[in-house]
Design a protein around this motif. Structure first.
Motif, PDB file in Angstrom:
ATOM      1  N   VAL A   1      -1.597   4.946   8.077  1.00  0.00           N
ATOM      2  CA  VAL A   1      -1.695   4.320   6.760  1.00  0.00           C
ATOM      3  C   VAL A   1      -0.326   3.748   6.435  1.00  0.00           C
ATOM      4  O   VAL A   1       0.687   4.457   6.500  1.00  0.00           O
ATOM      5  CB  VAL A   1      -2.147   5.336   5.687  1.00  0.00           C
ATOM      6  CG1 VAL A   1      -2.146   4.693   4.306  1.00  0.00           C
ATOM      7  CG2 VAL A   1      -3.534   5.886   6.017  1.00  0.00           C
ATOM      8  N   ASN A   2      -0.307   2.454   6.156  1.00  0.00           N
ATOM      9  CA  ASN A   2       0.935   1.731   5.866  1.00  0.00           C
ATOM     10  C   ASN A   2       1.952   1.894   6.992  1.00  0.00           C
ATOM     11  O   ASN A   2       3.146   2.038   6.765  1.00  0.00           O
ATOM     12  CB  ASN A   2       1.516   2.182   4.521  1.00  0.00           C
ATOM     13  CG  ASN A   2       0.554   1.916   3.382  1.00  0.00           C
ATOM     14  OD1 ASN A   2      -0.166   0.924   3.375  1.00  0.00           O
ATOM     15  ND2 ASN A   2       0.514   2.830   2.426  1.00  0.00           N
TER      16      ASN A   2
ATOM     17  N   ASP B   1      -3.652   0.093   0.328  1.00  0.00           N
ATOM     18  CA  ASP B   1      -3.144   0.685   1.568  1.00  0.00           C
ATOM     19  C   ASP B   1      -3.615  -0.104   2.777  1.00  0.00           C
ATOM     20  O   ASP B   1      -4.705  -0.680   2.784  1.00  0.00           O
ATOM     21  CB  ASP B   1      -3.605   2.140   1.716  1.00  0.00           C
ATOM     22  CG  ASP B   1      -2.766   3.123   0.908  1.00  0.00           C
ATOM     23  OD1 ASP B   1      -1.670   2.751   0.442  1.00  0.00           O
ATOM     24  OD2 ASP B   1      -3.211   4.274   0.757  1.00  0.00           O
TER      25      ASP B   1
END
Length: 164
Positions: free
Chosen positions: A137-138, A155
């Motif tokens: 995530v990210n 995100d």
């Protein structure tokens, strides 16, 4: 000084009235409306296989029960493993929503000891014994499973086929 019974009754009534007035003027506590931690969020989801991109798109998701052919039906709402105190959107729920809305298959094994799925196959691409589906995530690998990590609006969620 001795009070007459009538005067004593008047003083007692006045004292009682003041005491009750003090009790009723306590400020009322405002009750805050509970925040919906599982409100749908829009995220950017990418699935990258060994031969290239398998999916890329914006997905609106929230935590929900997920069903896979191998793993069965289990919650995937961020409360898994006690990771969050209430339901939240998660990466695996986002993958499940993307697959359902875009007509592609994915499968995962359920591990009760982790209270989470292991993503095994996406769009026919399996990790097998030499690779796995890494969730980030990210740009950062998630420190917990895909049913435990809380997503926020905007995100960047990635499932990347990663060889050992």
């Amino acid at each position: 000084m001795r009070l007459s019974p009538a005067r004593r009754a008047a003083v007692t009534t006045a004292a009682l009235g003041l005491a009750l007035t003090g009790l009723t003027t306590v400020p009322a506590v405002a009750h805050a409306k509970p925040v919906n931690t599982n409100a749908p969020v829009k995220v950017n989801l990418t699935v990258q296989g060994p031969g290239g991109q398998l999916f890329k798109g914006k997905i609106t998701t929230k935590g929900h029960d997920v069903t896979t052919a191998t793993g069965g039906t289990h919650k995937c709402d961020g409360t898994n493993g006690g990771a969050n105190p209430s339901k939240v959107p998660t990466p695996t729920a986002a993958l499940d929503d993307a697959a359902r809305l875009n007509y592609f298959a994915w499968d995962g094994t359920w591990y009760a000891s982790f209270d989470d799925f292991s993503v095994d196959t996406i769009k026919g691409v399996s990790g097998g014994g030499s690779a796995y589906w890494n969730i980030s995530v990210n740009g950062t690998p998630t420190p917990v499973g895909g049913c435990q990590f809380k997503l926020n609006a905007g995100d960047q969620v990635s499932f990347v086929w990663t060889s050992f």
